[in-house]
Design a protein around this motif. Structure first.
Motif, PDB file in Angstrom:
ATOM      1  N   ASN A   1      43.382  31.995  36.266  1.00  0.00           N
ATOM      2  CA  ASN A   1      43.634  32.752  35.042  1.00  0.00           C
ATOM      3  C   ASN A   1      44.060  34.190  35.345  1.00  0.00           C
ATOM      4  O   ASN A   1      44.900  34.746  34.644  1.00  0.00           O
ATOM      5  CB  ASN A   1      42.404  32.736  34.144  1.00  0.00           C
ATOM      6  CG  ASN A   1      42.125  31.376  33.551  1.00  0.00           C
ATOM      7  OD1 ASN A   1      42.983  30.496  33.535  1.00  0.00           O
ATOM      8  ND2 ASN A   1      40.913  31.174  33.080  1.00  0.00           N
ATOM      9  N   VAL A   2      43.485  34.780  36.391  1.00  0.00           N
ATOM     10  CA  VAL A   2      43.889  36.128  36.795  1.00  0.00           C
ATOM     11  C   VAL A   2      45.346  36.122  37.247  1.00  0.00           C
ATOM     12  O   VAL A   2      46.126  37.007  36.890  1.00  0.00           O
ATOM     13  CB  VAL A   2      42.962  36.683  37.913  1.00  0.00           C
ATOM     14  CG1 VAL A   2      43.574  37.882  38.613  1.00  0.00           C
ATOM     15  CG2 VAL A   2      41.609  37.056  37.334  1.00  0.00           C
ATOM     16  N   ALA A   3      45.716  35.125  38.024  1.00  0.00           N
ATOM     17  CA  ALA A   3      47.106  35.027  38.484  1.00  0.00           C
ATOM     18  C   ALA A   3      48.062  34.868  37.304  1.00  0.00           C
ATOM     19  O   ALA A   3      49.121  35.506  37.261  1.00  0.00           O
ATOM     20  CB  ALA A   3      47.253  33.864  39.454  1.00  0.00           C
ATOM     21  N   GLN A   4      47.684  34.054  36.347  1.00  0.00           N
ATOM     22  CA  GLN A   4      48.526  33.839  35.175  1.00  0.00           C
ATOM     23  C   GLN A   4      48.639  35.125  34.343  1.00  0.00           C
ATOM     24  O   GLN A   4      49.734  35.499  33.894  1.00  0.00           O
ATOM     25  CB  GLN A   4      47.957  32.709  34.321  1.00  0.00           C
ATOM     26  CG  GLN A   4      48.793  32.359  33.126  1.00  0.00           C
ATOM     27  CD  GLN A   4      48.197  31.210  32.326  1.00  0.00           C
ATOM     28  OE1 GLN A   4      47.079  30.782  32.566  1.00  0.00           O
ATOM     29  NE2 GLN A   4      48.947  30.725  31.357  1.00  0.00           N
ATOM     30  N   ALA A   5      47.527  35.807  34.131  1.00  0.00           N
ATOM     31  CA  ALA A   5      47.548  37.051  33.357  1.00  0.00           C
ATOM     32  C   ALA A   5      48.333  38.133  34.089  1.00  0.00           C
ATOM     33  O   ALA A   5      49.080  38.901  33.466  1.00  0.00           O
ATOM     34  CB  ALA A   5      46.127  37.523  33.073  1.00  0.00           C
ATOM     35  N   SER A   6      48.198  38.189  35.410  1.00  0.00           N
ATOM     36  CA  SER A   6      48.942  39.175  36.197  1.00  0.00           C
ATOM     37  C   SER A   6      50.443  38.936  36.086  1.00  0.00           C
ATOM     38  O   SER A   6      51.226  39.885  35.962  1.00  0.00           O
ATOM     39  CB  SER A   6      48.519  39.114  37.661  1.00  0.00           C
ATOM     40  OG  SER A   6      47.165  39.454  37.801  1.00  0.00           O
ATOM     41  N   ALA A   7      50.830  37.687  36.137  1.00  0.00           N
ATOM     42  CA  ALA A   7      52.247  37.353  36.009  1.00  0.00           C
ATOM     43  C   ALA A   7      52.763  37.736  34.627  1.00  0.00           C
ATOM     44  O   ALA A   7      53.883  38.227  34.488  1.00  0.00           O
ATOM     45  CB  ALA A   7      52.468  35.869  36.269  1.00  0.00           C
TER      46      ALA A   7
ATOM     47  N   GLN B   1      38.854  28.672  38.667  1.00  0.00           N
ATOM     48  CA  GLN B   1      39.461  28.778  37.331  1.00  0.00           C
ATOM     49  C   GLN B   1      39.749  30.234  36.986  1.00  0.00           C
ATOM     50  O   GLN B   1      40.822  30.554  36.465  1.00  0.00           O
ATOM     51  CB  GLN B   1      38.533  28.155  36.281  1.00  0.00           C
ATOM     52  CG  GLN B   1      39.089  28.205  34.877  1.00  0.00           C
ATOM     53  CD  GLN B   1      40.340  27.371  34.716  1.00  0.00           C
ATOM     54  OE1 GLN B   1      40.410  26.260  35.224  1.00  0.00           O
ATOM     55  NE2 GLN B   1      41.326  27.891  34.023  1.00  0.00           N
ATOM     56  N   ALA B   2      38.806  31.114  37.279  1.00  0.00           N
ATOM     57  CA  ALA B   2      39.012  32.537  36.997  1.00  0.00           C
ATOM     58  C   ALA B   2      40.174  33.081  37.824  1.00  0.00           C
ATOM     59  O   ALA B   2      40.984  33.869  37.323  1.00  0.00           O
ATOM     60  CB  ALA B   2      37.734  33.321  37.266  1.00  0.00           C
TER      61      ALA B   2
ATOM     62  N   TYR C   1      34.474  37.111  35.012  1.00  0.00           N
ATOM     63  CA  TYR C   1      34.048  35.717  35.191  1.00  0.00           C
ATOM     64  C   TYR C   1      33.982  35.358  36.675  1.00  0.00           C
ATOM     65  O   TYR C   1      33.059  34.673  37.128  1.00  0.00           O
ATOM     66  CB  TYR C   1      34.976  34.746  34.475  1.00  0.00           C
ATOM     67  CG  TYR C   1      34.910  34.766  32.968  1.00  0.00           C
ATOM     68  CD1 TYR C   1      33.801  35.260  32.296  1.00  0.00           C
ATOM     69  CD2 TYR C   1      35.960  34.277  32.220  1.00  0.00           C
ATOM     70  CE1 TYR C   1      33.753  35.267  30.918  1.00  0.00           C
ATOM     71  CE2 TYR C   1      35.916  34.285  30.831  1.00  0.00           C
ATOM     72  CZ  TYR C   1      34.809  34.781  30.184  1.00  0.00           C
ATOM     73  OH  TYR C   1      34.766  34.784  28.819  1.00  0.00           O
ATOM     74  N   HIS C   2      34.967  35.815  37.428  1.00  0.00           N
ATOM     75  CA  HIS C   2      34.999  35.523  38.858  1.00  0.00           C
ATOM     76  C   HIS C   2      33.801  36.168  39.548  1.00  0.00           C
ATOM     77  O   HIS C   2      33.132  35.535  40.372  1.00  0.00           O
ATOM     78  CB  HIS C   2      36.315  36.024  39.470  1.00  0.00           C
ATOM     79  CG  HIS C   2      36.522  35.581  40.875  1.00  0.00           C
ATOM     80  ND1 HIS C   2      35.949  36.217  41.945  1.00  0.00           N
ATOM     81  CD2 HIS C   2      37.233  34.547  41.386  1.00  0.00           C
ATOM     82  CE1 HIS C   2      36.297  35.610  43.057  1.00  0.00           C
ATOM     83  NE2 HIS C   2      37.087  34.586  42.741  1.00  0.00           N
TER      84      HIS C   2
END
Length: 72
Positions: A17-23, A13-14, A49-50
């Motif tokens: 979310n990191v991929a989404q925030a990076s994009a 999940q983390a 979190y990761h």
């Protein structure tokens, strides 16, 4: 083993979310409702979190290994 499952799910999940925030940081116009500042905070928070989930996985693995060594 549910601790291992939960830790892996938390890491996944983390990572998502990191991929989404990076994009969102890379292409700020793609998500106008989220500011770059919010995306950077989400990036840092989900990185933490990761790392926490990875530590849970490591400790769980160590504990299971210790129990196996003790009982064997």
């Amino acid at each position: 083993m549910s601790a291992m499952y939960n830790a892996r799910a938390g890491m996944q999940q983390a990572s998502d979310n990191v991929a989404q925030a990076s994009a969102a940081v890379a292409q700020p116009d793609s998500q106008p409702e989220q500011s770059t500042t919010d995306s950077l905070i989400a990036l840092q928070t989900n990185t933490t979190y990761h790392q926490a989930s990875a530590n849970v996985l490591r400790v769980t693995d160590d504990t299971v290994g210790y129990l196996i060594d003790t009982l064997a």
